[in-house]
Design a protein around this motif. Structure first.
Motif, PDB file in Angstrom:
ATOM      1  N   LEU A  12      18.443  42.384  32.447  1.00 12.03           N
ATOM      2  CA  LEU A  12      18.792  41.843  31.124  1.00 12.03           C
ATOM      3  C   LEU A  12      18.604  42.892  30.030  1.00 12.03           C
ATOM      4  N   LYS A  13      17.585  43.734  30.163  1.00 12.81           N
ATOM      5  CA  LYS A  13      17.335  44.780  29.162  1.00 12.81           C
ATOM      6  C   LYS A  13      18.509  45.766  29.090  1.00 12.81           C
ATOM      7  N   HIS A  14      19.150  46.008  30.212  1.00 12.44           N
ATOM      8  CA  HIS A  14      20.253  46.969  30.277  1.00 12.44           C
ATOM      9  C   HIS A  14      21.629  46.304  30.252  1.00 12.44           C
ATOM     10  N   LEU A  15      21.652  45.007  30.066  1.00 17.11           N
ATOM     11  CA  LEU A  15      22.902  44.244  30.107  1.00 17.11           C
ATOM     12  C   LEU A  15      23.838  44.625  28.964  1.00 17.11           C
ATOM     13  N   GLU A  16      25.042  45.011  29.318  1.00 22.00           N
ATOM     14  CA  GLU A  16      26.114  45.248  28.350  1.00 22.00           C
ATOM     15  C   GLU A  16      27.306  44.418  28.805  1.00 22.00           C
ATOM     16  N   ALA A  17      27.931  43.731  27.878  1.00 25.20           N
ATOM     17  CA  ALA A  17      29.075  42.872  28.215  1.00 25.20           C
ATOM     18  C   ALA A  17      30.274  43.290  27.379  1.00 25.20           C
ATOM     19  N   THR A  18      31.416  43.380  28.038  1.00 28.14           N
ATOM     20  CA  THR A  18      32.652  43.777  27.376  1.00 28.14           C
ATOM     21  C   THR A  18      33.744  42.763  27.685  1.00 28.14           C
ATOM     22  N   LEU A  19      34.424  42.314  26.651  1.00 27.64           N
ATOM     23  CA  LEU A  19      35.540  41.387  26.829  1.00 27.64           C
ATOM     24  C   LEU A  19      36.807  42.197  27.078  1.00 27.64           C
ATOM     25  N   GLU A  20      37.379  42.024  28.247  1.00 25.51           N
ATOM     26  CA  GLU A  20      38.599  42.738  28.612  1.00 25.51           C
ATOM     27  C   GLU A  20      39.786  42.113  27.874  1.00 25.51           C
ATOM     28  N   PRO A  21      40.827  42.893  27.590  1.00 27.05           N
ATOM     29  CA  PRO A  21      41.907  42.410  26.721  1.00 27.05           C
ATOM     30  C   PRO A  21      42.908  41.445  27.357  1.00 27.05           C
ATOM     31  N   HIS A  22      43.003  41.402  28.670  1.00 27.55           N
ATOM     32  CA  HIS A  22      44.044  40.593  29.302  1.00 27.55           C
ATOM     33  C   HIS A  22      43.572  39.190  29.666  1.00 27.55           C
ATOM     34  N   GLY A  23      44.519  38.273  29.713  1.00 28.37           N
ATOM     35  CA  GLY A  23      44.260  36.937  30.216  1.00 28.37           C
ATOM     36  C   GLY A  23      44.525  36.908  31.719  1.00 28.37           C
ATOM     37  N   PHE A  24      43.748  36.113  32.434  1.00 33.45           N
ATOM     38  CA  PHE A  24      43.872  36.013  33.883  1.00 33.45           C
ATOM     39  C   PHE A  24      43.976  34.562  34.319  1.00 33.45           C
ATOM     40  N   VAL A  25      44.558  34.370  35.487  1.00 34.19           N
ATOM     41  CA  VAL A  25      44.593  33.051  36.115  1.00 34.19           C
ATOM     42  C   VAL A  25      44.082  33.181  37.541  1.00 34.19           C
ATOM     43  N   PHE A  26      43.562  32.080  38.057  1.00 31.24           N
ATOM     44  CA  PHE A  26      43.174  31.992  39.458  1.00 31.24           C
ATOM     45  C   PHE A  26      44.327  31.298  40.165  1.00 31.24           C
ATOM     46  N   ALA A  27      44.947  31.986  41.097  1.00 29.39           N
ATOM     47  CA  ALA A  27      46.117  31.448  41.795  1.00 29.39           C
ATOM     48  C   ALA A  27      45.809  31.312  43.287  1.00 29.39           C
ATOM     49  N   SER A  28      46.365  30.289  43.890  1.00 31.56           N
ATOM     50  CA  SER A  28      46.166  30.041  45.315  1.00 31.56           C
ATOM     51  C   SER A  28      47.473  30.288  46.059  1.00 31.56           C
ATOM     52  N   PHE A  29      47.376  31.011  47.167  1.00 29.57           N
ATOM     53  CA  PHE A  29      48.547  31.349  47.973  1.00 29.57           C
ATOM     54  C   PHE A  29      48.334  30.882  49.419  1.00 29.57           C
ATOM     55  N   PRO A  30      48.765  29.667  49.736  1.00 32.16           N
ATOM     56  CA  PRO A  30      48.526  29.144  51.087  1.00 32.16           C
ATOM     57  C   PRO A  30      49.412  29.759  52.165  1.00 32.16           C
ATOM     58  N   ARG A  31      50.530  30.346  51.809  1.00 29.91           N
ATOM     59  CA  ARG A  31      51.450  30.833  52.823  1.00 29.91           C
ATOM     60  C   ARG A  31      51.623  32.351  52.854  1.00 29.91           C
ATOM     61  N   LEU A  32      50.858  33.071  52.045  1.00 32.42           N
ATOM     62  CA  LEU A  32      50.998  34.518  52.001  1.00 32.42           C
ATOM     63  C   LEU A  32      49.802  35.207  52.658  1.00 32.42           C
ATOM     64  N   GLN A  88      39.387  34.999  50.549  1.00 33.34           N
ATOM     65  CA  GLN A  88      39.998  34.218  51.625  1.00 33.34           C
ATOM     66  C   GLN A  88      39.243  32.907  51.744  1.00 33.34           C
ATOM     67  N   GLU A  89      39.941  31.789  51.542  1.00 32.29           N
ATOM     68  CA  GLU A  89      39.334  30.456  51.636  1.00 32.29           C
ATOM     69  C   GLU A  89      40.055  29.686  52.729  1.00 32.29           C
ATOM     70  N   GLY A  90      39.478  29.659  53.911  1.00 25.85           N
ATOM     71  CA  GLY A  90      40.147  28.963  55.005  1.00 25.85           C
ATOM     72  C   GLY A  90      41.506  29.582  55.242  1.00 25.85           C
ATOM     73  N   GLU A  91      42.535  28.807  55.061  1.00 27.46           N
ATOM     74  CA  GLU A  91      43.885  29.314  55.296  1.00 27.46           C
ATOM     75  C   GLU A  91      44.605  29.721  54.013  1.00 27.46           C
ATOM     76  N   GLU A  92      43.908  29.702  52.894  1.00 26.53           N
ATOM     77  CA  GLU A  92      44.522  30.093  51.628  1.00 26.53           C
ATOM     78  C   GLU A  92      43.824  31.307  51.056  1.00 26.53           C
ATOM     79  N   ILE A  93      44.547  32.048  50.235  1.00 18.97           N
ATOM     80  CA  ILE A  93      43.973  33.187  49.517  1.00 18.97           C
ATOM     81  C   ILE A  93      43.976  32.841  48.037  1.00 18.97           C
ATOM     82  N   THR A  94      42.818  32.987  47.412  1.00 22.48           N
ATOM     83  CA  THR A  94      42.734  32.871  45.965  1.00 22.48           C
ATOM     84  C   THR A  94      42.816  34.283  45.403  1.00 22.48           C
TER      85      THR A  94
END
Length: 140
Positions: free
Chosen positions: A16-36, A51-57
């Motif tokens: 915590l003493k060395h903690l530095e936080a930076t807000l990155e400029p881009h927006g992101f989404v969590f996407a699920s790909f069951p067939r790829l 890898q979540e079971g048979e899907e990739i997040t």
């Protein structure tokens, strides 16, 4: 091939003493790909996959999610923590989760080898950044 043997900080106070936080400029989404496959998902340049079971997040920029045909919302912002905490450290994720929960801000935390990464709703990103930065005072 280079293998890293650096283990990072383990003591929560030191982290915590060395903690530095930076807000990155881009927006992101969590996407699920069951067939790829992972190699097929890689064409969209994810910054993270799981890898979540048979899907990739995959964590994708909003633009890449659109290219992939995935939903482009909800949008999350990425807060990168620059302190090198050990993967065996205890309490950092809980401290972050508690600070954000106290403000009613949901968070998705991803651990990399060197750093942790926090994804928060876009509309609460600045507020989340300040809540995380306030943890630095707890490391004194």
């Amino acid at each position: 091939m280079r293998i890293n043997t650096s283990r990072g900080l383990r003591d929560l106070g030191d982290i915590l003493k060395h903690l530095e936080a930076t807000l990155e400029p881009h927006g992101f989404v969590f996407a699920s790909f069951p067939r790829l496959s992972l190699s097929e998902v890689a064409q969209y340049d994810p910054i993270g996959t799981f890898q979540e079971g048979e899907e990739i997040t995959a964590i994708l920029t909003v633009e890449q999610a659109g290219v992939a045909g995935a939903p482009t919302e909800p949008v999350f912002r990425h807060i990168a923590l620059s302190v090198h905490s050990s993967l065996e450290a205890v309490g950092l994720t809980a401290a972050i989760a508690n600070a954000l929960a106290a403000e009613g801000i949901p968070a998705n935390v991803v651990a990399g080898y060197y750093h942790d990464h926090v994804f928060v709703p876009e509309e609460r990103a600045e507020e989340a950044l300040e809540a995380i930065r306030s943890l630095k005072n707890q490391g004194d």
